[in-house]
Enzyme design. Structure first.
Site, short mmCIF file in Angstrom:
data_model
loop_
_atom_site.label_atom_id
_atom_site.label_comp_id
_atom_site.label_asym_id
_atom_site.label_seq_id
_atom_site.Cartn_x
_atom_site.Cartn_y
_atom_site.Cartn_z
N PRO A 231 0.52 -1.17 -0.43
CG PRO A 231 0.34 -1.21 2.24
CD PRO A 231 0.99 -2.17 1.32
CB CYS B 97 2.47 5.49 7.53
SG CYS B 97 3.38 6.91 6.71
CG ASN C 6 7.73 -3.38 2.75
OD1 ASN C 6 7.75 -2.54 3.26
ND2 ASN C 6 7.46 -3.20 1.55
#
Length: 332
Positions: A18, A102, A204
């Site tokens: 995302p 984030c 990731n």
């Protein structure tokens, strides 16, 4: 086979991360066509959804051709997050993902995103409450910790699993690192190697080549890879990784004509979905990678990223094909 709740995925699935103003329906569709096994929406503010903010609501748009697709939300207020689950369910995603990673200041300053890494108890209790609120699988994306001195990701992942999280994606940096330095996959492997862990653990960060994806699979033993920046303006990356896994060889790079055709489709889909102005502006970030490595390309790129008229951009695409034809750039 890898499973996220009831969702069955192939061995070592590749997930589209995302990304704000990147992972929209047009781009997700292109990545899906090119081998992405799971795609996620841009992250959506829980407070924005509750206020019915137009930009947040628009991000709920998902389409059958994307499945399995996850909607990612962020926030730090329990009641707001629970209301958001109710709203998101109406869009019928396959997965609801919580953003606990984030690092952007405007998100962190509200205690959301990576900001919640300062309060692991809240992170766990939010996840547990959301699991109880829905029958959809709840997954989490996070970072190693707030900073180097507070890395407790093995314990955190285990606690999230114990309250019902169905998969976890871990970016191999702390919040303090932002996107600097190299991602460290060793703590992610430690999560996977925890004998109590039974949910999928996806890695990731810095997966920029098929070789690195293979290293994540074979040396670090993770369940799959979440691809972010390597896919921006280059949706072919997913198939390139899969081809390398199968053959040990690199897939032929797309020609300039092929890259231009996809860039053209991307822009047209973006215009159709979000209108001319936003479609033109928000597709610009992809052009650097769509046309990376072409010699003497600056004047064409400048036209693409400065024109507000879609016709001018489409005309520039035509110029690119006429000028560079079937050239192949070996390194992207």
């Amino acid at each position: 086979m890898v499973k996220i709740g009831p969702i069955e995925l192939p061995d070592f699935p590749l997930l589209l991360a995302p990304m704000e103003d990147v992972s929209d329906p047009p781009f997700r569709a292109l990545c899906k066509e090119n081998g992405a096994d799971v795609v996620y929406t841009e992250f959506i503010s829980s407070e924005g959804l509750i206020r019915d903010a137009a930009k947040s609501v628009m991000k709920l748009d998902i389409y059958e051709k994307e499945r399995p697709v996850g909607i990612q939300i962020f926030g730090a207020n329990l009641e707001s997050m629970l209301q958001t689950v109710d709203i998101v369910e109406k869009s019928n995603p396959d997965i609801i993902d919580i953003n606990f990673g984030c690092p952007v200041k405007k998100v962190v300053s509200k205690g959301a995103g990576a900001g919640i890494l300062k309060d692991i108890d809240l992170m766990v209790s939010l996840t547990e409450a959301m699991v109880k609120r829905t029958n959809l699988p709840i997954t989490v994306k996070t970072r190693l910790g707030w900073d180097h001195d507070s890395i407790k990701i093995v314990e955190v992942a285990e606690r999230l699993q114990d309250v019902g999280c169905k998969a976890i994606s871990i970016h191999g940096r702390t919040r303090a690192q932002m996107y600097k330095g190299e991602a460290d996959w060793h703590p992610i492997a430690a999560v996977k190697n925890n004998q109590r862990m039974h949910i999928p653990v996806f890695g990731n960060g810095d997966i920029t080549t098929p070789e690195k994806a293979m290293k994540m699979r074979d040396e670090f033993g993770l369940d799959g890879a979440m691809i972010g920046r390597a896919a921006i303006g280059y949706p072919w990356f997913f198939n390139e990784v899969k081809h390398y896994f199968k053959t040990g060889k690199h897939l032929d790079k797309p020609t300039i004509a092929e890259r231009t055709a996809v860039a053209r489709r991307h822009l047209q889909m973006a215009i159709d979905w979000k209108g001319e102005r936003l479609g033109v502006v928000e597709t610009r970030r992809h052009y650097t990678n769509y046309f990376k490595g072409i010699p003497h390309f600056k004047e064409y790129r400048t036209k693409m990223v400065t024109s507000d008229d879609p016709k001018d951009v489409f005309d520039t695409f035509n110029e690119v094909v006429n000028t560079f034809g079937n050239m192949i750039i070996p390194q992207i």
